[in-house]
Design an enzyme around this catalytic site. Structure first.
Site, PDB file in Angstrom:
ATOM      1  N   TYR A   1     -46.750  42.207 -54.965  1.00 50.13           N
ATOM      2  CA  TYR A   1     -46.563  42.277 -53.504  1.00 50.13           C
ATOM      3  C   TYR A   1     -47.254  43.503 -52.939  1.00 50.13           C
ATOM      4  CZ  TYR A   1     -42.627  39.004 -54.284  1.00 50.13           C
ATOM      5  OH  TYR A   1     -41.842  37.953 -54.653  1.00 50.13           O
TER       6      TYR A   1
ATOM      7  N   LEU B   1     -35.540  29.904 -46.892  1.00 51.40           N
ATOM      8  CA  LEU B   1     -35.669  29.359 -45.535  1.00 51.40           C
ATOM      9  C   LEU B   1     -36.946  28.539 -45.371  1.00 51.40           C
ATOM     10  CD1 LEU B   1     -34.372  32.410 -43.443  1.00 51.40           C
ATOM     11  CD2 LEU B   1     -33.175  30.264 -43.943  1.00 51.40           C
TER      12      LEU B   1
ATOM     13  N   LEU C   1     -36.535  26.346 -41.841  1.00 51.42           N
ATOM     14  CA  LEU C   1     -35.096  26.097 -41.692  1.00 51.42           C
ATOM     15  C   LEU C   1     -34.431  26.985 -40.637  1.00 51.42           C
ATOM     16  CD1 LEU C   1     -34.236  25.588 -45.478  1.00 51.42           C
ATOM     17  CD2 LEU C   1     -34.495  23.837 -43.716  1.00 51.42           C
TER      18      LEU C   1
ATOM     19  N   LYS D   1     -36.944  26.889 -35.545  1.00 47.00           N
ATOM     20  CA  LYS D   1     -37.734  27.383 -34.412  1.00 47.00           C
ATOM     21  C   LYS D   1     -38.994  26.563 -34.147  1.00 47.00           C
ATOM     22  CE  LYS D   1     -40.305  30.830 -37.150  1.00 47.00           C
ATOM     23  NZ  LYS D   1     -40.568  32.278 -37.339  1.00 47.00           N
TER      24      LYS D   1
END
Length: 322
Positions: free
Chosen positions: A54, A215, A220, A223
């Site tokens: 990352y 999500l 989820l 939006k």
């Protein structure tokens, strides 16, 4: 404060919500990351997940940015003893910087410890399997790190069920460090692979489970408008979910959210938290104001709500991701 849960057979006690560090150094700069970490800890939670890769994919990055930011925060705040810290090794940081060979794991662990400014990693995952390396060699590396006190426990992510079982068997027979936790993809939309392949292993071997992609790239949260294509950084992933099944899932999330005075994101996470085999879902935010999702920890869904979500998201094809 959230009731803590044990990770499998380990003595690690963690909050039922993991703060994902994949955005640190990517969509959250150092200042925003520090604010997120402060707010997460102030909410009484204690489990942070990152990885050596990352965020190597971001322009100008080379990997290690997330660990570096977390390390600076830990050093400046003095909060290391309040945090259960997980990181990972094995993903492709660059073409010649990947895999699970023993020497590579040992080297990467040292680099992660340096960036994180700590003397130990609480939970060290292999991020992606390396089929060119025997499981014994990988386990030997992890065992050495555990014996040296640099790693407390190990876990597996993105490893086939066959290789997980083989690894657990080899650990039992040869005295290697043993996986105590899995990190699979799992959410209301992508249910089948976890429930059919990994959940039985977790239950049989008493493994903790911290699920990622909780999500579904923000799908989820509810939006996105089904009347048009999603746009933005995560649009390609989100558009895969914009179908009839996805619409049913979002409609059920909106219904349960209204009934419980919550947001769809909170409900989606609470659904994961409520599943007995799940220790804690992972989710990330790019700014502290988005941490209202932490309310999922205290959101107790009743059986009717869980059944409504289960029915809307049920799958029919074995091992399908949709």
């Amino acid at each position: 404060m959230a009731t803590k849960r044990k990770i499998g057979k380990s003595d690690l006690e963690v909050s039922p919500f993991v703060l994902g560090g994949n955005v640190f150094g990517w969509t959250a700069d150092e200042k925003a990351s520090f604010e997120i970490l402060d707010a997460y800890l102030e909410a009484g939670l204690n489990f942070i997940d990152t990885a050596n890769v990352y965020s190597a994919w971001a322009p100008g990055n080379k990997g290690g940015e997330s660990e570096t930011i977390i390390g600076k925060w830990l050093k400046q705040s003095g909060n290391r003893n309040k945090i259960v810290l997980a990181t990972k090794v094995g993903a492709e940081v660059s073409p010649d910087n990947k895999g699970l060979k023993k020497d590579y794991i040992i080297k990467q662990a040292e680099e992660s410890l340096r960036r994180l400014q700590t003397d130990h990693i609480d939970l060290y995952f292999n991020h992606f399997d390396d089929l060119s390396t025997p499981v014994e060699e990988t386990l030997e590396a992890f065992t050495q790190l555990v014996k040296e006190g640099k790693v407390c426990y190990i876990g597996a992510s993105n490893v086939s069920k066959e290789r997980i079982i083989e690894s657990l068997d080899k650990s039992a027979k040869n005295g290697y460090a043993e996986y105590v936790c899995l990190q699979p993809e799992y959410n209301l939309y992508n249910r089948s692979r976890y429930e059919l392949e990994y959940e039985p292993i977790a239950e049989k071997y008493n493994l903790g489970v911290v699920s990622y992609y909780s999500l579904a790239s923000g799908f989820l949260t509810g939006k996105y408008d089904f009347g048009k294509q999603a746009e933005g950084q995560r649009s390609s992933a989100v558009n895969l979910f914009m179908n009839d099944r996805g619409k049913m899932i979002i409609e059920s999330l909106l219904q349960v959210a209204k009934e419980t005075n919550a947001t769809p994101a909170q409900v989606a996470l609470a659904w994961l938290i409520a599943r007995p085999s799940i220790t804690a879902p992972i989710a990330s935010v790019s700014k502290a104001s988005q941490l209202d999702i932490l309310k999922a920890v205290d959101l107790k869904l009743d059986n009717a709500s869980i059944e409504k979500l289960n029915n809307a998201s049920k799958y029919t094809k074995p091992f399908s991701l949709c």
